[in-house]
Design a protein around this motif. Sequence first.
Motif, PDB file in Angstrom:
ATOM      1  N   GLN A 157       0.811  -1.222   0.000  1.00  0.00           N
ATOM      2  CA  GLN A 157       0.000   0.000   0.000  1.00  0.00           C
ATOM      3  C   GLN A 157       0.846   1.274   0.000  1.00  0.00           C
ATOM      4  OE1 GLN A 157      -2.393   0.679   3.538  1.00  0.00           O
ATOM      5  NE2 GLN A 157      -0.861  -0.307   4.824  1.00  0.00           N
ATOM      6  N   TYR A 158       2.101   1.161   0.403  1.00  0.00           N
ATOM      7  CA  TYR A 158       2.985   2.326   0.451  1.00  0.00           C
ATOM      8  C   TYR A 158       3.862   2.465  -0.792  1.00  0.00           C
ATOM      9  CZ  TYR A 158       1.549   2.452   5.300  1.00  0.00           C
ATOM     10  OH  TYR A 158       0.793   2.514   6.445  1.00  0.00           O
ATOM     11  N   ILE A 159       3.726   1.524  -1.726  1.00  0.00           N
ATOM     12  CA  ILE A 159       4.581   1.511  -2.917  1.00  0.00           C
ATOM     13  C   ILE A 159       3.722   1.641  -4.177  1.00  0.00           C
ATOM     14  CG2 ILE A 159       6.378   0.240  -4.179  1.00  0.00           C
ATOM     15  CD1 ILE A 159       7.196   0.908  -1.308  1.00  0.00           C
ATOM     16  N   PRO A 160       3.541   2.873  -4.671  1.00  0.00           N
ATOM     17  CA  PRO A 160       2.819   3.023  -5.936  1.00  0.00           C
ATOM     18  C   PRO A 160       3.580   2.297  -7.053  1.00  0.00           C
ATOM     19  CG  PRO A 160       3.138   5.150  -4.847  1.00  0.00           C
ATOM     20  CD  PRO A 160       3.976   4.145  -4.110  1.00  0.00           C
ATOM     21  N   GLY A 161       2.847   1.602  -7.892  1.00  0.00           N
ATOM     22  CA  GLY A 161       3.487   0.892  -9.001  1.00  0.00           C
ATOM     23  C   GLY A 161       4.143  -0.416  -8.592  1.00  0.00           C
ATOM     24  N   MET A 162       3.651  -1.031  -7.515  1.00  0.00           N
ATOM     25  CA  MET A 162       4.246  -2.292  -7.042  1.00  0.00           C
ATOM     26  C   MET A 162       4.252  -3.349  -8.142  1.00  0.00           C
ATOM     27  SD  MET A 162       5.703  -4.110  -4.689  1.00  0.00           S
ATOM     28  CE  MET A 162       5.420  -3.590  -3.004  1.00  0.00           C
ATOM     29  N   GLY A 163       3.174  -3.440  -8.889  1.00  0.00           N
ATOM     30  CA  GLY A 163       3.100  -4.438  -9.964  1.00  0.00           C
ATOM     31  C   GLY A 163       4.205  -4.252 -10.993  1.00  0.00           C
ATOM     32  N   TYR A 199      12.045   4.514   3.030  1.00  0.00           N
ATOM     33  CA  TYR A 199      10.966   5.049   2.194  1.00  0.00           C
ATOM     34  C   TYR A 199       9.605   4.633   2.747  1.00  0.00           C
ATOM     35  CZ  TYR A 199       7.949   5.862  -1.821  1.00  0.00           C
ATOM     36  OH  TYR A 199       6.926   6.285  -2.639  1.00  0.00           O
ATOM     37  N   ILE A 200       9.456   3.352   3.024  1.00  0.00           N
ATOM     38  CA  ILE A 200       8.173   2.846   3.531  1.00  0.00           C
ATOM     39  C   ILE A 200       7.856   3.475   4.884  1.00  0.00           C
ATOM     40  CG2 ILE A 200       6.954   0.792   4.364  1.00  0.00           C
ATOM     41  CD1 ILE A 200       8.496  -0.770   2.171  1.00  0.00           C
ATOM     42  N   GLN A 201       8.837   3.517   5.749  1.00  0.00           N
ATOM     43  CA  GLN A 201       8.632   4.106   7.068  1.00  0.00           C
ATOM     44  C   GLN A 201       8.259   5.584   6.952  1.00  0.00           C
ATOM     45  OE1 GLN A 201      11.795   3.354   9.818  1.00  0.00           O
ATOM     46  NE2 GLN A 201      10.658   4.194  11.545  1.00  0.00           N
ATOM     47  N   GLY A 202       8.892   6.287   6.034  1.00  0.00           N
ATOM     48  CA  GLY A 202       8.606   7.702   5.826  1.00  0.00           C
ATOM     49  C   GLY A 202       7.203   7.963   5.319  1.00  0.00           C
ATOM     50  N   LYS A 203       6.623   6.982   4.661  1.00  0.00           N
ATOM     51  CA  LYS A 203       5.252   7.109   4.162  1.00  0.00           C
ATOM     52  C   LYS A 203       4.236   6.770   5.251  1.00  0.00           C
ATOM     53  CE  LYS A 203       6.155   8.413   0.022  1.00  0.00           C
ATOM     54  NZ  LYS A 203       5.781   9.745  -0.406  1.00  0.00           N
ATOM     55  N   GLY A 204       4.721   6.467   6.449  1.00  0.00           N
ATOM     56  CA  GLY A 204       3.823   6.163   7.556  1.00  0.00           C
ATOM     57  C   GLY A 204       3.667   4.690   7.825  1.00  0.00           C
ATOM     58  N   GLY A 258       4.910  -0.187  10.744  1.00  0.00           N
ATOM     59  CA  GLY A 258       4.646  -1.628  10.852  1.00  0.00           C
ATOM     60  C   GLY A 258       5.031  -2.371   9.588  1.00  0.00           C
ATOM     61  N   ALA A 259       4.742  -1.763   8.436  1.00  0.00           N
ATOM     62  CA  ALA A 259       5.078  -2.376   7.156  1.00  0.00           C
ATOM     63  C   ALA A 259       6.586  -2.483   6.984  1.00  0.00           C
ATOM     64  CB  ALA A 259       4.460  -1.577   6.010  1.00  0.00           C
ATOM     65  N   SER A 260       7.314  -1.442   7.384  1.00  0.00           N
ATOM     66  CA  SER A 260       8.767  -1.487   7.237  1.00  0.00           C
ATOM     67  C   SER A 260       9.368  -2.544   8.172  1.00  0.00           C
ATOM     68  CB  SER A 260       9.414  -0.117   7.488  1.00  0.00           C
ATOM     69  OG  SER A 260       9.322   0.269   8.828  1.00  0.00           O
ATOM     70  N   GLN A 261       8.751  -2.742   9.325  1.00  0.00           N
ATOM     71  CA  GLN A 261       9.237  -3.789  10.241  1.00  0.00           C
ATOM     72  C   GLN A 261       8.988  -5.173   9.666  1.00  0.00           C
ATOM     73  OE1 GLN A 261       7.193  -2.612  13.842  1.00  0.00           O
ATOM     74  NE2 GLN A 261       8.928  -1.406  14.556  1.00  0.00           N
ATOM     75  N   LEU A 262       7.836  -5.371   9.018  1.00  0.00           N
ATOM     76  CA  LEU A 262       7.575  -6.649   8.364  1.00  0.00           C
ATOM     77  C   LEU A 262       8.597  -6.929   7.279  1.00  0.00           C
ATOM     78  CD1 LEU A 262       3.701  -6.658   7.765  1.00  0.00           C
ATOM     79  CD2 LEU A 262       5.012  -8.308   9.111  1.00  0.00           C
TER      80      LEU A 262
END
Length: 126
Positions: free
Chosen positions: A43-49, A108-113, A116-120
């Motif tokens: 959810q924090y990475i636009p263009g993941m696909g 980057y992920i942590q900076g986007k809020g 928890g996602a960055s820890q995973l």
Amino acid sequence: MELVEILTRQLGVQEQQAKGGAGLLFQLAQEKLQNEQFDQIAQYIPGMGELLSAAPESGGMASVLGGLASAMGAPASVGNLANLAGGFSKLGLNTSMINMFVPIILSYIQGKGGIGASQLLEQVLK
């Protein structure tokens, strides 16, 4: 893509190398995490696909070494990094670049809020 721009600027890599390298790391996360956990990261990475599809096939000797490392009881991260090495090599990147991509992506992920996602993601990549 903002993440790709950050990787190219900070690491001096080409756009396709940045996409492929990030894609390899996210592929690993997708393989190792449950769907809901991976979705927390995605959810924090636009263009993941696009990043996932830019990742080259790792395969080859690196996969064999990764499998052997796991079979011999090495920590999972050793096998994971060995699998990534083949993909980074196909992108024309030295395997030491793996350790340069990881903190940038986590930050980057942590900076986007996504603390928890960055820890995973960190659990999978470290």
